[in-house]
Design a protein around this motif. Structure first.
Motif, short mmCIF file in Angstrom:
data_model
loop_
_atom_site.label_atom_id
_atom_site.label_comp_id
_atom_site.label_asym_id
_atom_site.label_seq_id
_atom_site.Cartn_x
_atom_site.Cartn_y
_atom_site.Cartn_z
N VAL A 72 -0.32 -109.45 56.90
CA VAL A 72 -0.58 -108.29 57.34
C VAL A 72 -1.47 -108.17 58.43
CG1 VAL A 72 -1.10 -106.08 56.59
CG2 VAL A 72 0.10 -107.28 55.00
N ILE A 73 -1.10 -107.73 59.45
CA ILE A 73 -2.13 -107.17 60.56
C ILE A 73 -2.21 -105.76 60.64
CG2 ILE A 73 -2.54 -107.44 63.03
CD1 ILE A 73 -0.88 -109.96 63.24
N HIS A 74 -3.18 -105.17 60.59
CA HIS A 74 -3.60 -103.80 60.37
C HIS A 74 -4.04 -103.46 61.86
CE1 HIS A 74 -6.61 -100.29 59.18
NE2 HIS A 74 -5.44 -99.87 59.50
N LEU A 75 -3.19 -102.55 62.49
CA LEU A 75 -3.29 -101.94 64.01
C LEU A 75 -3.30 -100.64 63.71
CD1 LEU A 75 -0.43 -104.22 65.34
CD2 LEU A 75 -2.61 -104.87 65.46
N VAL A 76 -4.84 -100.30 64.16
CA VAL A 76 -5.18 -98.63 64.28
C VAL A 76 -4.74 -98.25 65.60
CG1 VAL A 76 -6.96 -97.15 64.15
CG2 VAL A 76 -7.26 -99.21 62.81
N GLY A 77 -4.20 -97.09 65.58
CA GLY A 77 -4.01 -96.31 67.00
C GLY A 77 -2.78 -95.40 67.08
N HIS A 78 -1.60 -96.18 66.80
CA HIS A 78 -0.35 -95.20 66.62
C HIS A 78 -0.36 -94.34 65.34
CE1 HIS A 78 3.98 -94.37 67.27
NE2 HIS A 78 4.30 -94.66 65.89
N THR A 79 -0.87 -94.91 64.24
CA THR A 79 -1.39 -94.28 63.07
C THR A 79 -2.64 -94.77 62.49
OG1 THR A 79 -0.09 -95.37 61.60
CG2 THR A 79 1.02 -93.59 62.60
N THR B 44 0.43 -92.87 71.44
CA THR B 44 -0.69 -92.38 70.96
C THR B 44 -1.06 -91.00 71.22
OG1 THR B 44 -2.15 -93.35 72.85
CG2 THR B 44 -1.89 -94.63 70.87
N PHE B 45 0.15 -90.38 71.77
CA PHE B 45 0.37 -88.83 71.65
C PHE B 45 -0.70 -88.34 72.64
CE2 PHE B 45 1.88 -90.87 68.03
CZ PHE B 45 3.22 -90.44 67.90
N GLY B 46 -0.79 -88.79 73.78
CA GLY B 46 -2.16 -88.24 74.62
C GLY B 46 -3.68 -88.51 74.41
N ASP B 47 -3.88 -89.02 73.15
CA ASP B 47 -5.10 -89.28 72.71
C ASP B 47 -5.66 -90.40 73.26
OD1 ASP B 47 -7.49 -90.05 71.14
OD2 ASP B 47 -6.85 -88.97 69.52
N ALA B 48 -6.63 -90.36 74.22
CA ALA B 48 -7.14 -91.55 75.05
C ALA B 48 -7.89 -92.56 74.35
CB ALA B 48 -7.97 -90.81 76.19
N ASP B 49 -8.71 -91.87 73.39
CA ASP B 49 -9.19 -92.78 72.34
C ASP B 49 -8.52 -93.72 71.55
OD1 ASP B 49 -11.83 -91.95 73.49
OD2 ASP B 49 -12.20 -90.29 71.80
N ALA B 50 -7.48 -93.14 70.99
CA ALA B 50 -6.69 -93.69 70.34
C ALA B 50 -5.76 -94.87 71.17
CB ALA B 50 -5.51 -92.90 69.61
N PHE B 51 -5.40 -94.63 72.24
CA PHE B 51 -4.89 -95.38 72.92
C PHE B 51 -5.69 -96.81 73.27
CE2 PHE B 51 -4.32 -97.34 77.37
CZ PHE B 51 -2.84 -97.94 77.28
N ARG B 52 -6.92 -96.43 73.63
CA ARG B 52 -7.76 -97.51 73.70
C ARG B 52 -7.92 -98.34 72.62
NH1 ARG B 52 -10.53 -93.87 77.25
NH2 ARG B 52 -11.62 -92.91 75.32
N THR B 53 -7.94 -97.84 71.51
CA THR B 53 -8.44 -98.56 70.27
C THR B 53 -6.78 -99.44 70.06
OG1 THR B 53 -9.38 -96.55 69.16
CG2 THR B 53 -8.40 -98.24 67.91
N LEU B 54 -5.53 -98.77 70.31
CA LEU B 54 -4.51 -99.63 69.78
C LEU B 54 -4.41 -100.95 70.87
CD1 LEU B 54 -1.91 -99.97 68.42
CD2 LEU B 54 -0.84 -98.26 69.81
#
Length: 231
Positions: free
Chosen positions: A140-147, A178-188
């Motif tokens: 399992v690789i946990h990838l934060v950002g999309h959810t 990432t639905f326009g969330d710049a922080d979430a995009f950078r995280t992903l």
């Protein structure tokens, strides 16, 4: 895209809703890709251990009857849901009811999966956990950002190259929405860069939640461009 060394058959990964599945045969694992729902065109992946015939389904996205026909008489040990979004688990309740399969999802998305489907997640996995069936091990690789709890699954083929099931976190041409969330995009982008591209070789074949497959080698030169464009 042609099959890689060690495969049998002309696997391309190009499937469409209502069309036939495509099957890749590795030394220890058989991967069958099926697209469902003409509107969303979700990919579902049935994984079968060649040694034991044990099977795991990645994303019971829709069209439960087609999925159950694909599963067939061998039954289903587990269903892995890559993330909480509704289009990836609409058939989960029906598939689990018919097969008794154990349910698996990322810990941070598990409550949402249960709220949306009414299905309890039996195995709430974290980064570095393994999902085993027969002689097959998926990491399992946990990838934060999309959810918050999206997961990818890597099969490090002992007799070949790695195979990676990415859900909606990585596609040919970019990371997931990432639905326009710049922080979430950078995280992903950071998560995919450090946990996927920095770790796995170019030969790694990946299977996304929608659309065609690709390899990390084909996408690696463009990661900086993705970061620059911001989506």
């Amino acid at each position: 895209m042609a099959s890689s060394i060690g495969d049998s058959g002309p696997y391309t990964g190009e499937v469409s809703p209502g069309g036939a599945p495509d099957t890749r045969e590795l030394a220890g694992l058989v991967v069958t890709k099926l697209a469902v729902d003409p509107k969303m065109s979700n990919n579902c992946y049935l994984l079968r251990c060649r040694a034991t015939d044990e099977q795991v389904l990645v994303d019971a996205a829709a069209e439960p009857q087609r999925l159950l026909e694909l599963v067939g008489a061998s039954g289903l040990s587990k269903v892995v849901t890559t993330h909480q979004h509704w289009d990836h688990h609409r058939a989960l309740a029906d598939v689990v009811a018919a097969t008794g399969a154990v349910t698996v999802a990322g810990e941070a998305d598990s409550d949402a999966v249960t709220e949306q489907t009414g299905v309890v997640v039996d195995d709430r996995v974290r980064h570095g956990d393994t999902i085993e069936f027969g002689e097959v091990r998926l990491e399992v690789i946990h990838l934060v950002g999309h959810t918050p709890g999206s997961i990818a699954l890597v099969y490090d083929d002992p007799q070949g190259t790695p195979h990676l099931f990415t859900g909606d976190s990585l596609f040919p041409g970019g990371v997931g929405n990432t639905f326009g969330d710049a922080d979430a995009f950078r995280t992903l982008v950071d998560e995919v860069s450090t946990k996927v591209f920095d770790r796995l070789p170019d030969e790694t074949w990946f299977y996304p939640g929608h659309g065609n497959d690709s390899t990390l080698g084909a996408e690696r030169p463009h990661v900086a461009e993705w970061r620059e464009r911001g989506w």
